[in-house]
Design a protein around this motif. Sequence first.
Motif, PDB file in Angstrom:
ATOM      1  N   ARG A  77       0.851  -1.186   0.000  1.00 33.27           N
ATOM      2  CA  ARG A  77       0.000   0.000   0.000  1.00 33.27           C
ATOM      3  C   ARG A  77       0.890   1.239   0.000  1.00 33.27           C
ATOM      4  N   PRO A  78       0.597   2.235  -0.844  1.00 31.81           N
ATOM      5  CA  PRO A  78       1.450   3.428  -0.868  1.00 31.81           C
ATOM      6  C   PRO A  78       1.346   4.199   0.440  1.00 31.81           C
ATOM      7  N   ARG A  79       2.459   4.808   0.844  1.00 34.75           N
ATOM      8  CA  ARG A  79       2.478   5.600   2.069  1.00 34.75           C
ATOM      9  C   ARG A  79       1.749   6.916   1.843  1.00 34.75           C
ATOM     10  N   LEU A  80       0.884   7.287   2.758  1.00 34.84           N
ATOM     11  CA  LEU A  80       0.153   8.540   2.631  1.00 34.84           C
ATOM     12  C   LEU A  80       0.952   9.664   3.270  1.00 34.84           C
ATOM     13  N   THR A  81       0.911  10.812   2.655  1.00 35.46           N
ATOM     14  CA  THR A  81       1.561  11.997   3.190  1.00 35.46           C
ATOM     15  C   THR A  81       0.502  13.051   3.442  1.00 35.46           C
ATOM     16  N   ARG A  82       0.930  14.193   3.974  1.00 30.96           N
ATOM     17  CA  ARG A  82      -0.014  15.275   4.236  1.00 30.96           C
ATOM     18  C   ARG A  82      -0.715  15.708   2.952  1.00 30.96           C
ATOM     19  N   ARG A  83      -0.023  15.671   1.830  1.00 32.20           N
ATOM     20  CA  ARG A  83      -0.602  16.070   0.556  1.00 32.20           C
ATOM     21  C   ARG A  83      -1.764  15.153   0.168  1.00 32.20           C
ATOM     22  N   ASP A  84      -1.676  13.882   0.567  1.00 26.90           N
ATOM     23  CA  ASP A  84      -2.719  12.924   0.217  1.00 26.90           C
ATOM     24  C   ASP A  84      -3.993  13.105   1.025  1.00 26.90           C
ATOM     25  N   SER A  85      -3.943  13.921   2.097  1.00 22.94           N
ATOM     26  CA  SER A  85      -5.131  14.085   2.925  1.00 22.94           C
ATOM     27  C   SER A  85      -6.278  14.695   2.127  1.00 22.94           C
ATOM     28  N   LEU A  86      -5.961  15.419   1.076  1.00 18.29           N
ATOM     29  CA  LEU A  86      -6.995  15.971   0.212  1.00 18.29           C
ATOM     30  C   LEU A  86      -7.805  14.850  -0.414  1.00 18.29           C
ATOM     31  N   PHE A  87      -7.141  13.746  -0.755  1.00 17.24           N
ATOM     32  CA  PHE A  87      -7.822  12.628  -1.402  1.00 17.24           C
ATOM     33  C   PHE A  87      -8.487  11.690  -0.390  1.00 17.24           C
ATOM     34  N   THR A  88      -7.905  11.553   0.792  1.00 17.73           N
ATOM     35  CA  THR A  88      -8.456  10.628   1.773  1.00 17.73           C
ATOM     36  C   THR A  88      -9.597  11.233   2.577  1.00 17.73           C
ATOM     37  N   ASP A  89      -9.551  12.544   2.808  1.00 15.52           N
ATOM     38  CA  ASP A  89     -10.598  13.208   3.577  1.00 15.52           C
ATOM     39  C   ASP A  89     -10.862  14.588   2.995  1.00 15.52           C
ATOM     40  N   PRO A  90     -11.460  14.659   1.801  1.00 15.97           N
ATOM     41  CA  PRO A  90     -11.643  15.968   1.173  1.00 15.97           C
ATOM     42  C   PRO A  90     -12.535  16.896   1.977  1.00 15.97           C
ATOM     43  N   GLY A  91     -13.530  16.356   2.679  1.00 17.03           N
ATOM     44  CA  GLY A  91     -14.409  17.196   3.485  1.00 17.03           C
ATOM     45  C   GLY A  91     -13.677  17.844   4.639  1.00 17.03           C
ATOM     46  N   GLY A  92     -12.804  17.078   5.311  1.00 18.14           N
ATOM     47  CA  GLY A  92     -12.034  17.602   6.435  1.00 18.14           C
ATOM     48  C   GLY A  92     -11.055  18.669   6.008  1.00 18.14           C
ATOM     49  N   TRP A  93     -10.390  18.449   4.899  1.00 20.72           N
ATOM     50  CA  TRP A  93      -9.439  19.434   4.381  1.00 20.72           C
ATOM     51  C   TRP A  93     -10.163  20.720   4.016  1.00 20.72           C
ATOM     52  N   PHE A  94     -11.282  20.593   3.337  1.00 24.05           N
ATOM     53  CA  PHE A  94     -12.047  21.761   2.911  1.00 24.05           C
ATOM     54  C   PHE A  94     -12.575  22.529   4.121  1.00 24.05           C
ATOM     55  N   LYS A  95     -13.093  21.787   5.109  1.00 20.57           N
ATOM     56  CA  LYS A  95     -13.641  22.420   6.307  1.00 20.57           C
ATOM     57  C   LYS A  95     -12.560  23.206   7.040  1.00 20.57           C
ATOM     58  N   ARG A  96     -11.395  22.598   7.228  1.00 15.86           N
ATOM     59  CA  ARG A  96     -10.280  23.278   7.914  1.00 15.86           C
ATOM     60  C   ARG A  96      -9.840  24.512   7.142  1.00 15.86           C
ATOM     61  N   THR A  97      -9.723  24.400   5.831  1.00 14.72           N
ATOM     62  CA  THR A  97      -9.299  25.533   5.014  1.00 14.72           C
ATOM     63  C   THR A  97     -10.295  26.678   5.115  1.00 14.72           C
ATOM     64  N   MET A  98     -11.577  26.378   5.070  1.00 10.47           N
ATOM     65  CA  MET A  98     -12.594  27.422   5.168  1.00 10.47           C
ATOM     66  C   MET A  98     -12.593  28.072   6.557  1.00 10.47           C
ATOM     67  N   GLU A  99     -12.400  27.284   7.601  1.00 13.05           N
ATOM     68  CA  GLU A  99     -12.325  27.848   8.950  1.00 13.05           C
ATOM     69  C   GLU A  99     -11.163  28.824   9.066  1.00 13.05           C
ATOM     70  N   VAL A 100     -10.014  28.442   8.519  1.00 13.81           N
ATOM     71  CA  VAL A 100      -8.831  29.297   8.583  1.00 13.81           C
ATOM     72  C   VAL A 100      -9.045  30.564   7.770  1.00 13.81           C
ATOM     73  N   MET A 101      -9.615  30.429   6.578  1.00 16.93           N
ATOM     74  CA  MET A 101      -9.826  31.598   5.722  1.00 16.93           C
ATOM     75  C   MET A 101     -10.854  32.569   6.303  1.00 16.93           C
ATOM     76  N   ASN A 102     -11.862  32.055   6.988  1.00 13.85           N
ATOM     77  CA  ASN A 102     -12.923  32.904   7.518  1.00 13.85           C
ATOM     78  C   ASN A 102     -12.617  33.445   8.911  1.00 13.85           C
ATOM     79  N   ASP A 103     -11.550  32.983   9.534  1.00 18.10           N
ATOM     80  CA  ASP A 103     -11.182  33.470  10.866  1.00 18.10           C
ATOM     81  C   ASP A 103     -10.546  34.849  10.717  1.00 18.10           C
ATOM     82  N   LYS A 104     -11.152  35.848  11.300  1.00 14.22           N
ATOM     83  CA  LYS A 104     -10.682  37.230  11.162  1.00 14.22           C
ATOM     84  C   LYS A 104      -9.860  37.693  12.353  1.00 14.22           C
TER      85      LYS A 104
END
Length: 169
Positions: free
Chosen positions: A38-65
Amino acid sequence: MARLFLLASCLIPTAVQAFAPPLNPFARPAVASQSTARPRLTRRDSLFTDPGGWFKRTMEVMNDKREAEALHILMPYVKKEGDGVEVLAKMEEIKAGIAGVEDFEEAAKKYSTCPSAAKGGSLGKFKRGVMVPNFDDAAFTGETGTVLGPVNTIYGAHLIWVKSREEVA
């Protein structure tokens, strides 16, 4: 003539190179026995393994004023066996000796390896998402006016003192 042949043979790809299909990291092997690892997963692969979590975290960071002002002490991990434990033990010892912001600034000047050590470890004001994730999370969720950490990042172990957090428009 021999020199020309040698030069031409170096420039012309072999039959295997010329007709080999391009590698596709997402393609499944034709036969199951070709690749069982099985290929080793890296932080970059988290987009593919948990796209909802990555998107949610990114939106929280972007919207935090909010904006934070912090000081830190950085001690990098040395690439020898057991040094990570020694660094963390030293950080705990430093943390125990800090009672206030003045003590923290003195400790930063004495122990930190970051260029900010000359300014007492001051990082100034920064918005959410500017620092590496672990540091960022500690600076924006931890209590202000106390020593946070040690926080592990790719740069080493940090002790953090958040001076203030404020909303910006």
